[in-house]
Design a protein around this motif. Structure first.
Motif, PDB file in Angstrom:
ATOM      1  N   UNK A   1       0.793  -1.215   0.000  1.00  0.00           N
ATOM      2  CA  UNK A   1       0.000   0.000   0.000  1.00  0.00           C
ATOM      3  C   UNK A   1       0.827   1.267   0.000  1.00  0.00           C
ATOM      4  N   UNK A   2       0.134   2.388  -0.185  1.00  0.00           N
ATOM      5  CA  UNK A   2       0.737   3.695  -0.056  1.00  0.00           C
ATOM      6  C   UNK A   2       0.407   4.281   1.298  1.00  0.00           C
ATOM      7  N   UNK A   3       0.614   5.566   1.444  1.00  0.00           N
ATOM      8  CA  UNK A   3       0.303   6.218   2.710  1.00  0.00           C
ATOM      9  C   UNK A   3       1.314   5.889   3.789  1.00  0.00           C
ATOM     10  N   UNK A   4       1.000   6.322   5.003  1.00  0.00           N
ATOM     11  CA  UNK A   4       1.875   6.046   6.132  1.00  0.00           C
ATOM     12  C   UNK A   4       1.582   4.670   6.701  1.00  0.00           C
ATOM     13  N   UNK A   5       2.478   4.179   7.570  1.00  0.00           N
ATOM     14  CA  UNK A   5       2.252   2.886   8.211  1.00  0.00           C
ATOM     15  C   UNK A   5       1.250   3.048   9.352  1.00  0.00           C
ATOM     16  N   UNK A   6       0.926   1.938  10.009  1.00  0.00           N
ATOM     17  CA  UNK A   6      -0.092   1.958  11.062  1.00  0.00           C
ATOM     18  C   UNK A   6       0.466   2.249  12.439  1.00  0.00           C
ATOM     19  N   UNK A   7       1.762   2.001  12.659  1.00  0.00           N
ATOM     20  CA  UNK A   7       2.255   2.118  14.025  1.00  0.00           C
ATOM     21  C   UNK A   7       1.527   1.123  14.911  1.00  0.00           C
ATOM     22  N   UNK A   8       0.765   1.646  15.889  1.00  0.00           N
ATOM     23  CA  UNK A   8      -0.061   0.772  16.719  1.00  0.00           C
ATOM     24  C   UNK A   8      -1.551   1.057  16.499  1.00  0.00           C
ATOM     25  N   UNK A   9      -1.906   1.736  15.413  1.00  0.00           N
ATOM     26  CA  UNK A   9      -3.310   1.963  15.084  1.00  0.00           C
ATOM     27  C   UNK A   9      -3.979   0.613  14.804  1.00  0.00           C
ATOM     28  N   UNK A  10      -5.013   0.301  15.562  1.00  0.00           N
ATOM     29  CA  UNK A  10      -5.655  -0.999  15.455  1.00  0.00           C
ATOM     30  C   UNK A  10      -4.966  -2.079  16.238  1.00  0.00           C
ATOM     31  N   UNK A  11      -3.900  -1.729  16.931  1.00  0.00           N
ATOM     32  CA  UNK A  11      -3.137  -2.676  17.753  1.00  0.00           C
ATOM     33  C   UNK A  11      -2.925  -2.128  19.160  1.00  0.00           C
ATOM     34  N   UNK A  12      -3.937  -1.487  19.706  1.00  0.00           N
ATOM     35  CA  UNK A  12      -3.852  -0.931  21.053  1.00  0.00           C
ATOM     36  C   UNK A  12      -4.625   0.355  21.219  1.00  0.00           C
ATOM     37  N   UNK A  13      -4.870   1.065  20.126  1.00  0.00           N
ATOM     38  CA  UNK A  13      -5.728   2.245  20.129  1.00  0.00           C
ATOM     39  C   UNK A  13      -6.296   2.431  18.725  1.00  0.00           C
ATOM     40  N   UNK A  14      -7.266   3.311  18.582  1.00  0.00           N
ATOM     41  CA  UNK A  14      -7.867   3.628  17.292  1.00  0.00           C
ATOM     42  C   UNK A  14      -7.401   5.002  16.839  1.00  0.00           C
ATOM     43  N   UNK A  15      -7.368   5.202  15.539  1.00  0.00           N
ATOM     44  CA  UNK A  15      -6.851   6.460  15.003  1.00  0.00           C
ATOM     45  C   UNK A  15      -7.891   7.572  15.148  1.00  0.00           C
ATOM     46  N   UNK A  16      -7.555   8.679  15.834  1.00  0.00           N
ATOM     47  CA  UNK A  16      -8.516   9.762  16.027  1.00  0.00           C
ATOM     48  C   UNK A  16      -8.912  10.462  14.728  1.00  0.00           C
ATOM     49  N   UNK A  17      -7.936  10.731  13.864  1.00  0.00           N
ATOM     50  CA  UNK A  17      -8.122  11.406  12.591  1.00  0.00           C
ATOM     51  C   UNK A  17      -8.504  12.874  12.745  1.00  0.00           C
ATOM     52  N   UNK A  18      -8.699  13.570  11.620  1.00  0.00           N
ATOM     53  CA  UNK A  18      -8.909  15.018  11.587  1.00  0.00           C
ATOM     54  C   UNK A  18     -10.343  15.342  11.207  1.00  0.00           C
ATOM     55  N   UNK A  19     -10.885  16.376  11.866  1.00  0.00           N
ATOM     56  CA  UNK A  19     -12.234  16.814  11.546  1.00  0.00           C
ATOM     57  C   UNK A  19     -12.401  18.285  11.875  1.00  0.00           C
ATOM     58  N   UNK A  20     -13.374  18.907  11.230  1.00  0.00           N
ATOM     59  CA  UNK A  20     -13.763  20.270  11.579  1.00  0.00           C
ATOM     60  C   UNK A  20     -14.443  20.248  12.938  1.00  0.00           C
ATOM     61  N   UNK A  21     -14.146  21.251  13.786  1.00  0.00           N
ATOM     62  CA  UNK A  21     -14.681  21.233  15.141  1.00  0.00           C
ATOM     63  C   UNK A  21     -14.596  22.596  15.805  1.00  0.00           C
ATOM     64  N   UNK A  22     -15.340  22.709  16.882  1.00  0.00           N
ATOM     65  CA  UNK A  22     -15.264  23.852  17.787  1.00  0.00           C
ATOM     66  C   UNK A  22     -14.857  23.302  19.140  1.00  0.00           C
ATOM     67  N   UNK A  23     -13.709  23.768  19.677  1.00  0.00           N
ATOM     68  CA  UNK A  23     -13.135  23.160  20.881  1.00  0.00           C
ATOM     69  C   UNK A  23     -12.772  24.225  21.912  1.00  0.00           C
ATOM     70  N   UNK A  24     -13.055  23.920  23.169  1.00  0.00           N
ATOM     71  CA  UNK A  24     -12.620  24.757  24.291  1.00  0.00           C
ATOM     72  C   UNK A  24     -11.719  23.939  25.194  1.00  0.00           C
ATOM     73  N   UNK A  25     -10.606  24.546  25.609  1.00  0.00           N
ATOM     74  CA  UNK A  25      -9.707  23.937  26.582  1.00  0.00           C
ATOM     75  C   UNK A  25      -9.520  24.912  27.733  1.00  0.00           C
ATOM     76  N   UNK A  26      -9.668  24.422  28.942  1.00  0.00           N
ATOM     77  CA  UNK A  26      -9.577  25.271  30.127  1.00  0.00           C
ATOM     78  C   UNK A  26      -8.144  25.696  30.395  1.00  0.00           C
ATOM     79  N   UNK A  27      -7.946  26.723  31.221  1.00  0.00           N
ATOM     80  CA  UNK A  27      -6.594  27.012  31.723  1.00  0.00           C
ATOM     81  C   UNK A  27      -6.129  25.870  32.624  1.00  0.00           C
ATOM     82  N   UNK A  28      -4.854  25.859  32.910  1.00  0.00           N
ATOM     83  CA  UNK A  28      -4.315  24.888  33.862  1.00  0.00           C
ATOM     84  C   UNK A  28      -4.794  25.254  35.261  1.00  0.00           C
TER      85      UNK A  28
END
Length: 461
Positions: free
Chosen positions: A204-231
């Protein structure tokens, strides 16, 4: 502290613009995380505007020996050939090569406003001389420039990030396309972030999987509205409304026996955005640090149509959901970390739009975990070993279809990885890595294995 640990330390989803190390910036940006920050090339003016650039180029020599695929099985991240292979490739690792462009406006009334755009790609074609082949038999090869198509992966140019942030006493507001919150921390704690890990299809092409599907799932990219609090004394909160995804799975009926593993039947009617969130706590002391986190995801969707024979035409609502937790401890030259996830309708490797459902439209249950140990010696060389697995429950429909000879579904994917990661300097990293990956399907003797050796490196700027 090794570079990958620095990258993990600074990636807090509520990061401040242009205030981190150059190496960590390039690393986290290349791994798809939103991190507008200072880089080697910085342009400033008397009016307070700042522009900076960051990125990386990486390549690995990858050798692998996948065994033959068992007969009559569905799903799995390995070769489709029933014959064992030995394959050599030059290709990108888990991270793509990337170029990032950052802009920061002058501080205004206590607000820091900045934006980021990044483009990513791979050095390799899809095991073909001519990149981006996307035609049928006898059709000429066509180069691809796109952001989401994967059937012609190879030398793609991907529009990976496009967002802006507003930072103030309230924390940070982010708007645009960036990596999702759910399971973002999990992928950052993985040693194969700077390596190869599992490869998937060796042709195949593209990047390799690393541990995607072998311990965690790939989050991937999406349009979003996000808030993160101060520390807040080590505690941080993140909440995001995300562009919802279609939910897909197998398709078929007892009448025609057709079963497909990935994206064969999809529902994309979503009346509300997907919700994602995270809470984390971090503290440090003279000889070490500790962090713990938990994240969650929820999405509602409606089944409006029944495109395959044998299903009743009804309209009903359902929910996919999941949660994840993890922790990392560093003490002197040692570090230990692990993470876990569980949910309904998540999928076996990539979230939501591959194999989340069975052929009757029932959501499958998924879970997985990883554990890792690392030791840094001579100040700039890290030795790490890890194990991870992702598992998928078999539904009653899966069992019935399998008993009638229509194919056994994927049970679990697991891998062992050992690697050495050496920072020659702040801009050059050399890597040697070995991975043993195993795919298992429900039924007797349904197993496929592969050894993967990757040797290569990264140049960061």
């Amino acid at each position: 502290m090794p570079a990958w640990s620095v990258a993990y330390k600074i990636m807090e989803y509520g990061m401040k613009n242009f205030k981190n190390t150059k190496l960590a910036i390039a690393i986290t940006a290349a791994m798809n995380f939103s991190l507008p920050a200072s880089a080697i090339v910085v342009v400033g003016g008397d009016n307070g505007w700042e522009v900076s650039f960051d990125g990386n180029i990486n390549q690995f020599y990858v050798w692998s020996d996948p065994s033959g695929r068992p007969d009559n099985v569905i799903g799995g991240n390995m070769n489709m050939s029933p014959i064992a292979e030995h394959q050599s490739r030059f290709r990108s690792g888990l991270m793509p090569s990337l170029f990032g462009f950052n802009v920061k406006a002058p501080t205004w009334n206590g607000l820091d406003i900045g934006g980021r755009i990044s483009l990513a790609g791979e050095v390799n074609n899809s095991n073909t001389q001519n990149r981006g082949y996307n035609g049928g038999p006898g059709m000429p090869s066509q180069g691809l420039v796109n952001s989401s198509e994967t059937t012609g992966f190879g030398g793609n140019l991907e529009f990976r990030e496009a967002y802006f942030t507003i930072d103030g006493e309230f924390g940070q507001i982010l708007m645009g396309r960036t990596l999702d919150v759910f399971m973002g921390k999990n992928i950052l704690t993985d040693q194969t972030l700077f390596g190869v890990g599992a490869t998937g299809n060796v042709h195949g092409g593209g990047f390799t999987l690393g541990r995607i599907g072998y311990g965690y799932l790939y989050p991937n990219f999406n349009a979003q509205l996000r808030w993160t609090s101060p520390d807040m004394a080590g505690v941080k909160l993140t909440a995001a409304a995300v562009d919802p995804s279609q939910v897909c799975g197998a398709a078929g009926s007892l009448a025609n026996g057709y079963v497909a593993a990935s994206g064969a039947n999809c529902y994309n009617t979503d009346s509300t955005p997907r919700g994602e969130g995270m809470i984390s706590y971090a503290r440090s002391w003279k000889d070490g640090s500790w962090e713990v986190w938990g994240s969650g995801v929820w999405q509602n969707f409606t089944r409006n149509t029944t495109p395959y024979g044998g299903w009743s035409a009804v309209s009903s609502e359902s929910n996919v959901w999941g949660w994840s937790t993890g922790s990392q401890l560093r003490y002197k030259n040692w570090d230990f970390n692990g993470s876990y996830y569980s949910g309904r309708g998540l999928g076996s490797s990539f979230l939501f739009d591959a194999d989340s459902m069975d052929a009757s439209g029932h959501l499958r249950r998924d879970k997985g975990w990883m554990a890792q140990w690392g030791y840094t010696f001579l100040g700039h060389t890290k030795l790490a070993i890890s194990y991870g697995t992702s598992r998928q429950a078999e539904t009653a429909t899966d069992q019935l279809m399998s008993s009638m000879g229509y194919g056994a579904v994927l049970k679990d994917q697991q891998s062992y990885t050992a690697g050495i990661y050496h920072d020659v300097n702040a801009n050059l990293k050399l890597v040697a890595e070995w991975t043993r990956s195993i795919n298992e399907w429900y039924g007797h003797g349904n197993r496929q294995t592969a050894n993967v050796v990757g040797v290569g490196g990264y140049f960061f700027w």
